[in-house]
Design a protein around this motif. Sequence first.
Motif, PDB file in Angstrom:
ATOM      1  N   ALA B 153     -27.732  30.974  35.320  1.00 32.34           N
ATOM      2  CA  ALA B 153     -28.123  30.745  36.719  1.00 32.34           C
ATOM      3  C   ALA B 153     -29.108  29.601  36.905  1.00 32.34           C
ATOM      4  CB  ALA B 153     -28.717  32.032  37.302  1.00 32.34           C
ATOM      5  N   SER B 154     -29.703  29.125  35.829  1.00 28.01           N
ATOM      6  CA  SER B 154     -30.621  27.999  35.989  1.00 28.01           C
ATOM      7  C   SER B 154     -29.958  26.689  35.582  1.00 28.01           C
ATOM      8  CB  SER B 154     -31.888  28.229  35.164  1.00 28.01           C
ATOM      9  OG  SER B 154     -31.585  28.085  33.791  1.00 28.01           O
ATOM     10  N   GLY B 155     -28.689  26.738  35.275  1.00 26.11           N
ATOM     11  CA  GLY B 155     -27.965  25.525  34.900  1.00 26.11           C
ATOM     12  C   GLY B 155     -27.588  24.698  36.115  1.00 26.11           C
ATOM     13  N   LYS B 168     -26.606  33.013  52.282  1.00 24.78           N
ATOM     14  CA  LYS B 168     -25.676  33.886  53.022  1.00 24.78           C
ATOM     15  C   LYS B 168     -26.117  35.345  52.977  1.00 24.78           C
ATOM     16  CE  LYS B 168     -21.067  31.730  52.871  1.00 24.78           C
ATOM     17  NZ  LYS B 168     -19.692  32.016  52.413  1.00 24.78           N
ATOM     18  N   GLY B 169     -27.322  35.588  52.469  1.00 26.18           N
ATOM     19  CA  GLY B 169     -27.823  36.961  52.470  1.00 26.18           C
ATOM     20  C   GLY B 169     -27.267  37.803  51.350  1.00 26.18           C
ATOM     21  N   GLY B 170     -27.677  39.067  51.299  1.00 20.78           N
ATOM     22  CA  GLY B 170     -27.315  39.945  50.188  1.00 20.78           C
ATOM     23  C   GLY B 170     -28.275  39.741  49.029  1.00 20.78           C
ATOM     24  N   THR B 171     -28.150  40.621  48.038  1.00 24.23           N
ATOM     25  CA  THR B 171     -28.991  40.492  46.851  1.00 24.23           C
ATOM     26  C   THR B 171     -28.350  39.498  45.897  1.00 24.23           C
ATOM     27  OG1 THR B 171     -29.699  42.783  47.064  1.00 24.23           O
ATOM     28  CG2 THR B 171     -29.983  41.750  44.899  1.00 24.23           C
ATOM     29  N   VAL B 172     -29.138  38.543  45.416  1.00 27.00           N
ATOM     30  CA  VAL B 172     -28.622  37.563  44.464  1.00 27.00           C
ATOM     31  C   VAL B 172     -29.388  37.724  43.149  1.00 27.00           C
ATOM     32  CG1 VAL B 172     -28.245  35.119  43.974  1.00 27.00           C
ATOM     33  CG2 VAL B 172     -28.017  35.982  46.319  1.00 27.00           C
ATOM     34  N   VAL B 173     -28.634  37.931  42.081  1.00 28.32           N
ATOM     35  CA  VAL B 173     -29.231  38.112  40.759  1.00 28.32           C
ATOM     36  C   VAL B 173     -28.739  36.984  39.860  1.00 28.32           C
ATOM     37  CG1 VAL B 173     -29.375  39.631  38.739  1.00 28.32           C
ATOM     38  CG2 VAL B 173     -29.349  40.615  41.047  1.00 28.32           C
ATOM     39  N   GLY B 174     -29.672  36.400  39.114  1.00 26.23           N
ATOM     40  CA  GLY B 174     -29.317  35.334  38.184  1.00 26.23           C
ATOM     41  C   GLY B 174     -29.685  35.714  36.765  1.00 26.23           C
ATOM     42  N   ILE B 175     -28.773  35.463  35.830  1.00 26.45           N
ATOM     43  CA  ILE B 175     -29.046  35.707  34.406  1.00 26.45           C
ATOM     44  C   ILE B 175     -29.450  34.383  33.768  1.00 26.45           C
ATOM     45  CG2 ILE B 175     -28.079  36.498  32.209  1.00 26.45           C
ATOM     46  CD1 ILE B 175     -26.006  38.103  33.792  1.00 26.45           C
ATOM     47  N   ALA B 176     -30.554  34.401  33.035  1.00 29.49           N
ATOM     48  CA  ALA B 176     -31.004  33.197  32.328  1.00 29.49           C
ATOM     49  C   ALA B 176     -31.775  33.629  31.090  1.00 29.49           C
ATOM     50  CB  ALA B 176     -31.861  32.334  33.239  1.00 29.49           C
ATOM     51  N   GLY B 177     -32.297  32.638  30.338  1.00 32.12           N
ATOM     52  CA  GLY B 177     -32.953  32.962  29.078  1.00 32.12           C
ATOM     53  C   GLY B 177     -34.477  32.875  29.144  1.00 32.12           C
ATOM     54  N   SER B 178     -35.007  31.665  29.106  1.00 27.68           N
ATOM     55  CA  SER B 178     -36.450  31.489  28.932  1.00 27.68           C
ATOM     56  C   SER B 178     -37.250  31.937  30.154  1.00 27.68           C
ATOM     57  CB  SER B 178     -36.746  30.013  28.670  1.00 27.68           C
ATOM     58  OG  SER B 178     -36.543  29.273  29.863  1.00 27.68           O
ATOM     59  N   GLN B 179     -38.531  32.213  29.912  1.00 27.32           N
ATOM     60  CA  GLN B 179     -39.417  32.629  30.989  1.00 27.32           C
ATOM     61  C   GLN B 179     -39.518  31.550  32.071  1.00 27.32           C
ATOM     62  OE1 GLN B 179     -40.654  35.793  31.119  1.00 27.32           O
ATOM     63  NE2 GLN B 179     -41.056  35.163  33.235  1.00 27.32           N
ATOM     64  N   GLU B 180     -39.516  30.305  31.644  1.00 29.73           N
ATOM     65  CA  GLU B 180     -39.614  29.201  32.609  1.00 29.73           C
ATOM     66  C   GLU B 180     -38.419  29.220  33.577  1.00 29.73           C
ATOM     67  OE1 GLU B 180     -39.704  25.446  30.644  1.00 29.73           O
ATOM     68  OE2 GLU B 180     -40.046  24.323  32.510  1.00 29.73           O
ATOM     69  N   LYS B 181     -37.253  29.460  33.017  1.00 32.22           N
ATOM     70  CA  LYS B 181     -36.052  29.523  33.872  1.00 32.22           C
ATOM     71  C   LYS B 181     -36.109  30.737  34.803  1.00 32.22           C
ATOM     72  CE  LYS B 181     -33.003  27.264  30.516  1.00 32.22           C
ATOM     73  NZ  LYS B 181     -31.869  27.445  29.577  1.00 32.22           N
ATOM     74  N   TYR B 301     -33.374  21.442  43.111  1.00 36.90           N
ATOM     75  CA  TYR B 301     -32.562  21.216  41.912  1.00 36.90           C
ATOM     76  C   TYR B 301     -33.423  20.577  40.840  1.00 36.90           C
ATOM     77  CZ  TYR B 301     -32.188  16.365  43.538  1.00 36.90           C
ATOM     78  OH  TYR B 301     -32.475  15.096  43.959  1.00 36.90           O
ATOM     79  N   ARG B 302     -33.080  20.817  39.613  1.00 35.75           N
ATOM     80  CA  ARG B 302     -33.864  20.298  38.503  1.00 35.75           C
ATOM     81  C   ARG B 302     -32.974  19.489  37.579  1.00 35.75           C
ATOM     82  NH1 ARG B 302     -38.776  24.505  37.564  1.00 35.75           N
ATOM     83  NH2 ARG B 302     -39.189  24.716  39.794  1.00 35.75           N
ATOM     84  N   GLU B 303     -33.628  18.651  36.806  1.00 38.54           N
ATOM     85  CA  GLU B 303     -32.902  17.805  35.859  1.00 38.54           C
ATOM     86  C   GLU B 303     -33.610  17.851  34.518  1.00 38.54           C
ATOM     87  OE1 GLU B 303     -33.361  14.180  37.963  1.00 38.54           O
ATOM     88  OE2 GLU B 303     -31.694  14.567  39.330  1.00 38.54           O
ATOM     89  N   GLY B 322     -28.999  26.097  25.428  1.00 38.12           N
ATOM     90  CA  GLY B 322     -29.672  26.510  26.656  1.00 38.12           C
ATOM     91  C   GLY B 322     -30.966  25.729  26.867  1.00 38.12           C
ATOM     92  N   ALA B 323     -31.048  24.522  26.300  1.00 40.87           N
ATOM     93  CA  ALA B 323     -32.303  23.763  26.358  1.00 40.87           C
ATOM     94  C   ALA B 323     -32.495  23.050  27.695  1.00 40.87           C
ATOM     95  CB  ALA B 323     -32.343  22.743  25.224  1.00 40.87           C
ATOM     96  N   ASN B 324     -31.461  23.023  28.500  1.00 40.51           N
ATOM     97  CA  ASN B 324     -31.583  22.327  29.795  1.00 40.51           C
ATOM     98  C   ASN B 324     -31.964  23.277  30.907  1.00 40.51           C
ATOM     99  OD1 ASN B 324     -28.898  23.428  29.252  1.00 40.51           O
ATOM    100  ND2 ASN B 324     -28.403  22.728  31.311  1.00 40.51           N
ATOM    101  N   GLN B 325     -32.741  22.760  31.822  1.00 43.08           N
ATOM    102  CA  GLN B 325     -32.965  23.472  33.076  1.00 43.08           C
ATOM    103  C   GLN B 325     -32.327  22.588  34.137  1.00 43.08           C
ATOM    104  OE1 GLN B 325     -36.903  24.903  33.436  1.00 43.08           O
ATOM    105  NE2 GLN B 325     -36.581  25.895  35.386  1.00 43.08           N
ATOM    106  N   GLY B 326     -31.411  23.139  34.904  1.00 43.11           N
ATOM    107  CA  GLY B 326     -30.664  22.321  35.846  1.00 43.11           C
ATOM    108  C   GLY B 326     -29.755  21.343  35.107  1.00 43.11           C
TER     109      GLY B 326
END
Lengths: 332, 332
Positions: B153-155, B168-181, B301-303, B322-326
């Motif tokens: 989700a942080s890609g 658009k509302g509703g609950t949105v959940v993102g799966i990611a790895g590091s604490q920063e993400k 957005y991040r790069e 998984g070293a990239n954020q965005g």
Amino acid sequence: MQSQFFSLNSHPQGLPDQSLFDLKTAELPELSDGEVRVSNTWLSVDPYMRGRMDGVTTYIEPFELGKPMDGAAVGEVIASRDSRFSEGDRVRHAGGWRDVAQLPADQIEPLPDFEVPEQAYLGVLGMPGMTAWTGLNTIAEMQEGDNVLVSAASGAVGSLAVQLAKAKGGTVVGIAGSQEKLDWLESLGVKAVSYRNKDATQLSKDLKAACPDGFDVYFENVGGDCLEAALNNLRVGARIAVCGMISRYNDQSASAGPGNLAMILIRRARMQGFIVFDHWDQYPSFLNEVGPLVARGEIDYRETVEDGLEKTPEAFLKLFEGANQGKMLVRL
Amino acid sequence: MQSQFFSLNSHPQGLPDQSLFDLKTAELPELSDGEVRVSNTWLSVDPYMRGRMDGVTTYIEPFELGKPMDGAAVGEVIASRDSRFSEGDRVRHAGGWRDVAQLPADQIEPLPDFEVPEQAYLGVLGMPGMTAWTGLNTIAEMQEGDNVLVSAASGAVGSLAVQLAKAKGGTVVGIAGSQEKLDWLESLGVKAVSYRNKDATQLSKDLKAACPDGFDVYFENVGGDCLEAALNNLRVGARIAVCGMISRYNDQSASAGPGNLAMILIRRARMQGFIVFDHWDQYPSFLNEVGPLVARGEIDYRETVEDGLEKTPEAFLKLFEGANQGKMLVRL
């Protein structure tokens, strides 16, 4: 009046056996206003019933331990306190796994009047037939000329699916086990492929040999190696209608899934599960289309029949041995 | 004039390493009529490129060994023999993995004129952004109020998907790895769940805790345990858009799939693979909708940027750590 019925005494671990089923007798209460009493002549046993034996609500209520089991049945009205039904009417209802059912009249429907044997309304013109038609048309959106693959192709659902697919052209391949089933499929113009003694790799090759261009539609009744082999043989934009995964119904722990699910991505395929009861409002359309074909003998359907209420568990268990050709029924 | 470019010297077995990539130099031919020469300023590296390294045609042509690799890039026109382009024009094209590209003018497009940094057209307003928008809207048919789950989700793709879903509302959940993400996702109003050090069972529980009602939409970028955990948390009628399965791209043999695929049936769910290039005719609609949001700063957005052409393989390989954020980019 007495009714004999089956009930479950415990939840099966893995493959059920006959000791789980108790045949019981109960005195029926007086018929109330709006109720109908039916003497069943045919009972249906279907793979989806296995899912109701685990005591867990999935897409349908589970069977309650100790209570009468239920399922589709056909019978004759023997008493009625509802103006819509009279003695002698032939009806279909959900009070199966018993000899005499007593139900509210709004849970009973008169049999349609095509010139077919009454048990056809439990098979080719009943829930299994409607499942084949819905999976192929509504879920897989089969188009004229599509190449279609069907697993458990000689079963109650599969054998109608292959014939409806065949009528729309394209190559139709059916997966089945015994030589007798394969021969029947070939007689219907279907290319028959056996799954026996093959791993997914070999089955993939055999499907490719039967239909080198790959499949636009896969009608999934089995899961396991059949799914893996089918995934290897999809055309771009293929649609998979997931009707059942009978190979997994008795698993006690989750078996691994196919290792090639990424084919869904590579072939931009769609895989969709469906439950026929969600689409029951389309049953009249199905009946209008398929009823006349069956009445005219243009659809071939087969039945595997056990005689006597006491044989109902045995008939049900045979579904998991692949012992049935076409619809599995119990005749009372 | 010379061009430096990367080529593959062999097909990777499993996870590629830097020794597979050769940096070469070639003299560019004279510019022909209708051709344009571009000095690249930004190169894109994307997970889908891994699939092009195996020498097999999947949904896109494979990279040819010894030949210049390619991929999305942004740059400045330095010479043109086509009336549509002049020196100094900022353009996007597919001649990446190199410093100077020479291409037919009809394979080059001028950058749109939103007030955004030019590299945004390789990320949030480029192929990854279009992928997020297509998967959510066209494939998963997200409805107002749907609960949405996104893996990776942080890609580059996932981080736009969660924000479009959130709007658009509703609950949105993102799966990611590091604490920063995870922190970044939480700052976007997304419930962030880590996959680290968890099996599918634990991840299933954590997703259930984050969204007890289950998900109407799952945007799949990862496969493996993420898919298995998502399948356990689907609502009836859920739609899964399969955009990628990065956890599997470097597998040398097929790993088993999820053991709970039958959830597709139980939840009457739909799982559909897609390739954004099939939907590119919708790119103007995407740009009209998302371009202004990005220009106004309403989309975060991040790069992750590597500097220098020689860092391109390293940037690419980091995607699998998984070293990239965005969006992962190379700046020349």
